[in-house]
Design an enzyme around this catalytic site. Sequence first.
Site, PDB file in Angstrom:
ATOM      1  N   GLU A  23       0.679  -1.284  -0.110  1.00  0.00           N
ATOM      2  CA  GLU A  23      -0.102  -0.060  -0.039  1.00  0.00           C
ATOM      3  C   GLU A  23       0.748   1.197  -0.150  1.00  0.00           C
ATOM      4  O   GLU A  23       1.709   1.261   0.700  1.00  0.00           O
ATOM      5  CB  GLU A  23      -0.869   0.062   1.275  1.00  0.00           C
ATOM      6  CG  GLU A  23      -1.962   1.023   0.918  1.00  0.00           C
ATOM      7  CD  GLU A  23      -3.101   0.952   2.300  1.00  0.00           C
ATOM      8  OE1 GLU A  23      -4.148   1.161   2.145  1.00  0.00           O
ATOM      9  OE2 GLU A  23      -2.548   0.642   3.611  1.00  0.00           O
ATOM     10  N   ALA A  73       0.110  -2.245  10.711  1.00  0.00           N
ATOM     11  CA  ALA A  73      -0.368  -3.532   9.980  1.00  0.00           C
ATOM     12  C   ALA A  73      -1.156  -3.125   8.818  1.00  0.00           C
ATOM     13  O   ALA A  73      -1.323  -2.090   8.427  1.00  0.00           O
ATOM     14  CB  ALA A  73      -1.508  -4.154  11.146  1.00  0.00           C
ATOM     15  N   MET A  74      -1.462  -4.277   7.732  1.00  0.00           N
ATOM     16  CA  MET A  74      -1.949  -4.250   6.534  1.00  0.00           C
ATOM     17  C   MET A  74      -2.930  -5.328   6.297  1.00  0.00           C
ATOM     18  O   MET A  74      -2.805  -6.456   6.615  1.00  0.00           O
ATOM     19  CB  MET A  74      -0.836  -4.359   5.432  1.00  0.00           C
ATOM     20  CG  MET A  74      -1.416  -4.082   3.954  1.00  0.00           C
ATOM     21  SD  MET A  74      -2.147  -2.410   3.839  1.00  0.00           S
ATOM     22  CE  MET A  74      -3.207  -2.733   2.307  1.00  0.00           C
ATOM     23  N   HIS A 116      -9.486  -3.888  13.782  1.00  0.00           N
ATOM     24  CA  HIS A 116      -9.136  -2.560  12.501  1.00  0.00           C
ATOM     25  C   HIS A 116      -8.810  -3.294  11.198  1.00  0.00           C
ATOM     26  O   HIS A 116      -9.783  -3.364  10.149  1.00  0.00           O
ATOM     27  CB  HIS A 116      -7.996  -1.829  12.938  1.00  0.00           C
ATOM     28  CG  HIS A 116      -7.575  -0.596  11.888  1.00  0.00           C
ATOM     29  ND1 HIS A 116      -7.902   0.761  12.080  1.00  0.00           N
ATOM     30  CD2 HIS A 116      -7.240  -0.754  10.794  1.00  0.00           C
ATOM     31  CE1 HIS A 116      -7.594   1.267  10.998  1.00  0.00           C
ATOM     32  NE2 HIS A 116      -7.100   0.454  10.099  1.00  0.00           N
ATOM     33  N   GLU A 117      -7.922  -4.128  11.257  1.00  0.00           N
ATOM     34  CA  GLU A 117      -7.655  -5.041   9.890  1.00  0.00           C
ATOM     35  C   GLU A 117      -8.862  -5.976   9.555  1.00  0.00           C
ATOM     36  O   GLU A 117      -9.187  -6.071   8.452  1.00  0.00           O
ATOM     37  CB  GLU A 117      -6.380  -5.843  10.081  1.00  0.00           C
ATOM     38  CG  GLU A 117      -5.131  -5.058  10.531  1.00  0.00           C
ATOM     39  CD  GLU A 117      -4.774  -3.636   9.700  1.00  0.00           C
ATOM     40  OE1 GLU A 117      -5.157  -3.684   8.513  1.00  0.00           O
ATOM     41  OE2 GLU A 117      -4.538  -2.524  10.172  1.00  0.00           O
ATOM     42  N   HIS A 132     -11.493  -4.190   7.713  1.00  0.00           N
ATOM     43  CA  HIS A 132     -11.169  -3.976   6.299  1.00  0.00           C
ATOM     44  C   HIS A 132     -11.647  -4.925   5.235  1.00  0.00           C
ATOM     45  O   HIS A 132     -11.792  -4.869   4.112  1.00  0.00           O
ATOM     46  CB  HIS A 132      -9.485  -3.827   6.221  1.00  0.00           C
ATOM     47  CG  HIS A 132      -8.962  -2.380   6.498  1.00  0.00           C
ATOM     48  ND1 HIS A 132      -9.488  -1.372   5.699  1.00  0.00           N
ATOM     49  CD2 HIS A 132      -7.918  -2.040   7.357  1.00  0.00           C
ATOM     50  CE1 HIS A 132      -8.822  -0.218   6.306  1.00  0.00           C
ATOM     51  NE2 HIS A 132      -8.039  -0.611   6.946  1.00  0.00           N
TER      52      HIS A 132
END
Length: 859
Positions: free
Chosen positions: A134, A273-274, A306-307, A310
């Site tokens: 990203e 994180a991703m 949170h991830e 997504h």
Amino acid sequence: MPGDNLTRDEAQERAALLSVDGYEVSLDLRSALGDIEAEPRTFRSVTTIRFRCAEPGTASFADLLAPSVTAVSLNGKDLDPGEVFDGSRIRLEDLRADNELVVDAQCAYSRTGEGMHRFVDPEDGEVYLYTQYEPADSRRVFANFEQPDLKAPFRFEARAPEGWTVWSNGVGELVDGVWKFAETKPISTYITAFAAGPYHYVTDSYARTFEDGTTLEIPLGAMCRKGLAPHFDSDDVFLVTKQGLDFFHDHFDFPYPFGKYDQAFVPEYNLGAMENPGLVTFREEFIFRGKVTQASYEGRANVILHEMAHMWFGDLVTMEWWDDLWLKESFADFMGAFALVGATRFENGWITFANRRKAWAYRADQLPSTHPITADIRDLQDAKLNFDGITYAKGASVLKQLVAYVGQDAFLEGARRYFKRNAYGNTRLGDLLSALEETSGRDLATWSRAWLQTAGVNSLTPQVILSAEGRITELAVLQEAPESHPELRPHRVAVGLYRREDADGSLVRYARAEVDVVGPRTVVEELVGADAPELVLVNDDDLTYCKIRFDENSLATLRERLGDITDPLARALCWSALWNLTRDALMPARDFVGLVLSFAGRESDIGVLQMLHAWAHSALVHYAAPDWRAEGGRLLAQGALKELRLAEPGSQHQLTWARFFATVASDQADLQLLLHLLEGTAKIDGLDVDQELRWAFLEPLAAHGVADESLVAAELARDDTASGKRHQVRCLAARPSAAVKAQAWAQVVESDALSNALVEATIAGFVQPSQRELLAPYAAKYFAAIERVWAERSIQIGMDVVKGLFPSLRDSQETLDATDAWLTAHEDTAPALRRLVLEARDDLARTLRGQACDTAAGS
């Protein structure tokens, strides 16, 4: 490289022209091992893309950042790589209605955390790979159309050294020496992912039966370097993961769509994180090598959730372009806190959100680079910089306000419709708002213009008029906006009235009213006739996004009785408001430090306490009058040591005060205590000086000249690991020596030999508040170097250098003038670089205003 900064206009033109049917990507990662002197070290990447063109006969381009291309074939015709590849793009001419592009390239392993990062563990020599893309670095690993709205299914395969395991988005299996992965759903390029190496891997599973009788089973996995395996509490990771999956299934009514759910904790990671579907990546610092507080576990749980959010907001439904980055990040930030409170043991998550996340947003929203939540993103460099406090924390705060505005049920039902209508597709702002308008019955156009399409933060101040009998005859909320961003917004707020009611003097809320604040002055009719308050809190329960101000009586109450507020959220909101007053030069830094010394020892919420320590240190370093800094530092160190000795032995409060004491210690007696704690010749009952705490004690000792290179080397011998190496580098760069500073500067600015993690550690050690004079020569060197660094280094390293080495500790008008001179002379430089310098300049100007306020208070 020419053309590597894709613009929005180019992306829109390409999206109108092309549709992608699928990718097949084959990587050969066997070159990751072995001694190869040639740089860059490369791997083979072969990509086949099948795509359609709406206007046959026209031209377009594919994206690839690679040292070399071996072969290019378009629709069976071989093209000359030297003619069609310019280092970042592959020119594609005379396209057909249906096309097949094959690219055989040599791609480079990364040491900057971008693309395919290669890490060699100094502890055992093992090599680990992982990807981070990203916003646009998958083109460093395979040829593609690198923009979020050209989604496609991906079929990956990889060859790896014997004994390795390879992971990707889909389930993988080893077939005849090749790792082959299940085809993905249609996803964007930036969320594809790989991890490869001898990772320590733990498995679990999740199962859910829905109301219609269908069952969903999700294989779970979690991994880290072998060296971290003894510290890896995978059971807690899996617990939060399962709680999150239950929560989102309950609320989203759309089963997790991406098969398995692996979570990789990887070294030298640039981000927190991703959200790669099926293979989420995290920085390995979320695996705790020593004792940490519950705030650290809460922070990790929040990031996991949170991830996970997504997977729906961002992966299933993706923004068309980075203008609407908030459509994923704001929602994930809000949903992370929402799920944290609703599904896990961390029931006070909204306190952390109010105190920590919103502080990030308030700072970002007052910078000259502030922007609407729905931003104007012209190109990829803009996109990279917009992963900021506005897109994340302000956006999440605004969503919390939206939930209060439309109601939680309507909000969640709107989200459910949004997912079902747009699954595996791309959206804009209007797509979500239309769904929310349907479910809430509210016209959100005005709300959207005010909250999503304008920048800046409003201030809300109570105005109280009392009768002779001590009752409220009128209570109004005054709303103000800065001149630069004069928008007054509609706020749904709760106004709380507090007074002493208990025998112990506790400050408790005795009245509360919710009201829609509109315009510059709103009267709260419901509170007319109430008894006179000692404290008015205008954003009680933290429903809106604003800077809280106080009337004079409330502020006086806080100065005397802040620690008596019994509700932890209300107390956290007051602390945050007082910090904003300090940053705005409306409260002297010494007064804020005094409040911390008076009341922080009574703070029950450990996350709030840690934030208070950070703010107090920042107040001392940046906003205190220069001639009061030494005194302020002594007071903070004395207060920290007092609280350290008073804290319950073995408690998280004891640990937190120990770390803060190390941060502010400067007198020889304090430094000697740290040294004796390190040596074991002094002890504090219950304080376990584990390896991470040893490094925390060693850095100030190095910075003040008490610990020399030999002592740092001895500590590395105790902790000869990747984590220890980062600590060692930081401590070495912290030493108070002109030669040390020159070496650190050269390693970061003049060379690209260090990895991203070691660049970060070197900069952190280089910049020491106690070494202002030693750092003075580097102000001019900074302005002479940054344009070259920005041009020559990757954007991540460029950002680290430009932000981290700005001469903020040369806090003088001279440095402000030098910054203005650079900005004037570089009006045509890269906009992203100018933005970073403008932000640093604003922080410096704020510093000088704060120091002037504190100086006046001391005169």
